[in-house]
Design a protein around this motif. Structure first.
Motif, PDB file in Angstrom:
ATOM      1  N   GLN A 143       0.824  -1.172   0.000  1.00  0.00           N
ATOM      2  CA  GLN A 143       0.000   0.000   0.000  1.00  0.00           C
ATOM      3  C   GLN A 143       0.875   1.246   0.000  1.00  0.00           C
ATOM      4  N   VAL A 144       0.275   2.383  -0.334  1.00  0.00           N
ATOM      5  CA  VAL A 144       0.992   3.645  -0.383  1.00  0.00           C
ATOM      6  C   VAL A 144       1.429   4.061   1.015  1.00  0.00           C
ATOM      7  N   GLN A 145       2.653   4.588   1.107  1.00  0.00           N
ATOM      8  CA  GLN A 145       3.148   5.168   2.347  1.00  0.00           C
ATOM      9  C   GLN A 145       3.375   6.658   2.148  1.00  0.00           C
ATOM     10  N   LEU A 146       3.003   7.447   3.155  1.00  0.00           N
ATOM     11  CA  LEU A 146       3.139   8.893   3.102  1.00  0.00           C
ATOM     12  C   LEU A 146       4.005   9.351   4.264  1.00  0.00           C
ATOM     13  N   VAL A 147       4.933  10.262   3.995  1.00  0.00           N
ATOM     14  CA  VAL A 147       5.812  10.803   5.017  1.00  0.00           C
ATOM     15  C   VAL A 147       5.808  12.317   4.919  1.00  0.00           C
ATOM     16  N   GLU A 148       5.381  12.988   6.010  1.00  0.00           N
ATOM     17  CA  GLU A 148       5.362  14.440   6.062  1.00  0.00           C
ATOM     18  C   GLU A 148       6.684  14.974   6.594  1.00  0.00           C
ATOM     19  N   SER A 149       7.007  16.196   6.197  1.00  0.00           N
ATOM     20  CA  SER A 149       8.175  16.873   6.728  1.00  0.00           C
ATOM     21  C   SER A 149       7.933  18.375   6.688  1.00  0.00           C
ATOM     22  N   GLY A 150       8.679  19.115   7.491  1.00  0.00           N
ATOM     23  CA  GLY A 150       8.616  20.563   7.471  1.00  0.00           C
ATOM     24  C   GLY A 150       7.937  21.204   8.662  1.00  0.00           C
ATOM     25  N   GLY A 151       7.398  20.420   9.579  1.00  0.00           N
ATOM     26  CA  GLY A 151       6.765  20.990  10.752  1.00  0.00           C
ATOM     27  C   GLY A 151       7.782  21.623  11.677  1.00  0.00           C
ATOM     28  N   GLY A 152       7.275  22.422  12.619  1.00  0.00           N
ATOM     29  CA  GLY A 152       8.162  23.075  13.563  1.00  0.00           C
ATOM     30  C   GLY A 152       7.474  24.182  14.312  1.00  0.00           C
ATOM     31  N   LEU A 153       8.269  25.020  14.951  1.00  0.00           N
ATOM     32  CA  LEU A 153       7.792  26.145  15.751  1.00  0.00           C
ATOM     33  C   LEU A 153       8.028  27.438  14.993  1.00  0.00           C
ATOM     34  N   VAL A 154       6.994  28.277  14.935  1.00  0.00           N
ATOM     35  CA  VAL A 154       7.091  29.551  14.236  1.00  0.00           C
ATOM     36  C   VAL A 154       6.277  30.594  14.989  1.00  0.00           C
ATOM     37  N   GLU A 155       6.686  31.846  14.911  1.00  0.00           N
ATOM     38  CA  GLU A 155       5.951  32.926  15.558  1.00  0.00           C
ATOM     39  C   GLU A 155       4.759  33.343  14.711  1.00  0.00           C
ATOM     40  N   ALA A 156       3.734  33.868  15.372  1.00  0.00           N
ATOM     41  CA  ALA A 156       2.561  34.363  14.661  1.00  0.00           C
ATOM     42  C   ALA A 156       2.968  35.366  13.590  1.00  0.00           C
ATOM     43  N   GLY A 157       2.351  35.235  12.429  1.00  0.00           N
ATOM     44  CA  GLY A 157       2.679  36.085  11.302  1.00  0.00           C
ATOM     45  C   GLY A 157       3.748  35.513  10.399  1.00  0.00           C
ATOM     46  N   GLY A 158       4.399  34.460  10.839  1.00  0.00           N
ATOM     47  CA  GLY A 158       5.446  33.841  10.055  1.00  0.00           C
ATOM     48  C   GLY A 158       4.908  32.832   9.059  1.00  0.00           C
ATOM     49  N   SER A 159       5.822  32.171   8.373  1.00  0.00           N
ATOM     50  CA  SER A 159       5.469  31.204   7.342  1.00  0.00           C
ATOM     51  C   SER A 159       6.173  29.885   7.586  1.00  0.00           C
ATOM     52  N   LEU A 160       5.582  28.831   7.059  1.00  0.00           N
ATOM     53  CA  LEU A 160       6.142  27.497   7.178  1.00  0.00           C
ATOM     54  C   LEU A 160       5.667  26.670   5.987  1.00  0.00           C
ATOM     55  N   GLY A 161       6.527  25.827   5.470  1.00  0.00           N
ATOM     56  CA  GLY A 161       6.171  24.967   4.357  1.00  0.00           C
ATOM     57  C   GLY A 161       6.247  23.501   4.734  1.00  0.00           C
ATOM     58  N   LEU A 162       5.231  22.751   4.360  1.00  0.00           N
ATOM     59  CA  LEU A 162       5.172  21.321   4.611  1.00  0.00           C
ATOM     60  C   LEU A 162       5.267  20.570   3.288  1.00  0.00           C
ATOM     61  N   SER A 163       5.813  19.385   3.330  1.00  0.00           N
ATOM     62  CA  SER A 163       5.843  18.529   2.160  1.00  0.00           C
ATOM     63  C   SER A 163       5.482  17.109   2.563  1.00  0.00           C
ATOM     64  N   CYS A 164       5.002  16.354   1.606  1.00  0.00           N
ATOM     65  CA  CYS A 164       4.595  14.978   1.845  1.00  0.00           C
ATOM     66  C   CYS A 164       4.901  14.169   0.598  1.00  0.00           C
ATOM     67  N   ALA A 165       5.720  13.152   0.745  1.00  0.00           N
ATOM     68  CA  ALA A 165       6.110  12.303  -0.369  1.00  0.00           C
ATOM     69  C   ALA A 165       5.472  10.923  -0.241  1.00  0.00           C
ATOM     70  N   ALA A 166       4.896  10.457  -1.325  1.00  0.00           N
ATOM     71  CA  ALA A 166       4.285   9.134  -1.363  1.00  0.00           C
ATOM     72  C   ALA A 166       5.263   8.132  -1.949  1.00  0.00           C
ATOM     73  N   SER A 167       5.352   6.979  -1.335  1.00  0.00           N
ATOM     74  CA  SER A 167       6.192   5.898  -1.833  1.00  0.00           C
ATOM     75  C   SER A 167       5.373   4.617  -1.905  1.00  0.00           C
ATOM     76  N   ARG A 168       5.964   3.593  -2.506  1.00  0.00           N
ATOM     77  CA  ARG A 168       5.270   2.320  -2.708  1.00  0.00           C
ATOM     78  C   ARG A 168       3.973   2.521  -3.474  1.00  0.00           C
ATOM     79  N   VAL A 169       4.022   3.386  -4.467  1.00  0.00           N
ATOM     80  CA  VAL A 169       2.855   3.680  -5.289  1.00  0.00           C
ATOM     81  C   VAL A 169       2.779   2.654  -6.411  1.00  0.00           C
ATOM     82  N   ILE A 170       1.745   1.833  -6.386  1.00  0.00           N
ATOM     83  CA  ILE A 170       1.529   0.843  -7.432  1.00  0.00           C
ATOM     84  C   ILE A 170       0.537   1.370  -8.464  1.00  0.00           C
ATOM     85  N   PHE A 171      -0.554   1.945  -7.988  1.00  0.00           N
ATOM     86  CA  PHE A 171      -1.530   2.594  -8.846  1.00  0.00           C
ATOM     87  C   PHE A 171      -1.412   4.095  -8.663  1.00  0.00           C
ATOM     88  N   SER A 172      -1.775   4.834  -9.695  1.00  0.00           N
ATOM     89  CA  SER A 172      -1.606   6.284  -9.696  1.00  0.00           C
ATOM     90  C   SER A 172      -2.372   6.940  -8.552  1.00  0.00           C
TER      91      SER A 172
END
Length: 116
Positions: A1-30
């Motif tokens: 089955q598909v596996q998903l792994v998130e990255s990019g979390g953390g601590l930020v002050e109000a008004g700031g920005s943060l980017g998250l990403s998630c990569a799927a692996s073991r993809v058999i079907f689209s």
């Protein structure tokens, strides 16, 4: 089955920005739709944003205008750019994906904490 792994979390002050990403692996079907959900302690898990393979997006009203979801189909990766963060955005953010057979997969989550 598909596996998903998130990255990019953390601590930020109000008004700031943060980017998250998630990569799927073991993809058999689209991969079909991909999205982000979040859950704060003691609260239900809510949809933040989702995106279809053709780029059509949907956002929760609470994040519309501040967050941007995008994806790279060739890399089976979905991103979430969070701008003008607020303390109420603090939560565990989960990546989700659905393949063309209708099967759902979830990541383990990444913590986002916004200080006031």
């Amino acid at each position: 089955q598909v596996q998903l792994v998130e990255s990019g979390g953390g601590l930020v002050e109000a008004g700031g920005s943060l980017g998250l990403s998630c990569a799927a692996s073991r993809v058999i079907f689209s991969i079909d739709a991909m999205g982000w959900y979040r859950q704060a302690p003691g609260e239900q898990r809510d949809m933040v944003a989702n995106i279809s393979p053709d780029g059509t997006t949907n956002y929760a009203d609470s994040v519309k205008g501040r967050f941007t979801i995008s994806r790279d189909n060739a890399k089976n990766t979905v991103y979430l750019l969070m701008n003008n963060l607020k303390p109420e955005d603090t939560a565990v953010y989960y990546c989700a994906a659905r393949d063309v057979l209708g099967r759902n997969a979830w990541g383990r989550g990444t913590q986002v904490t916004v200080s006031s």
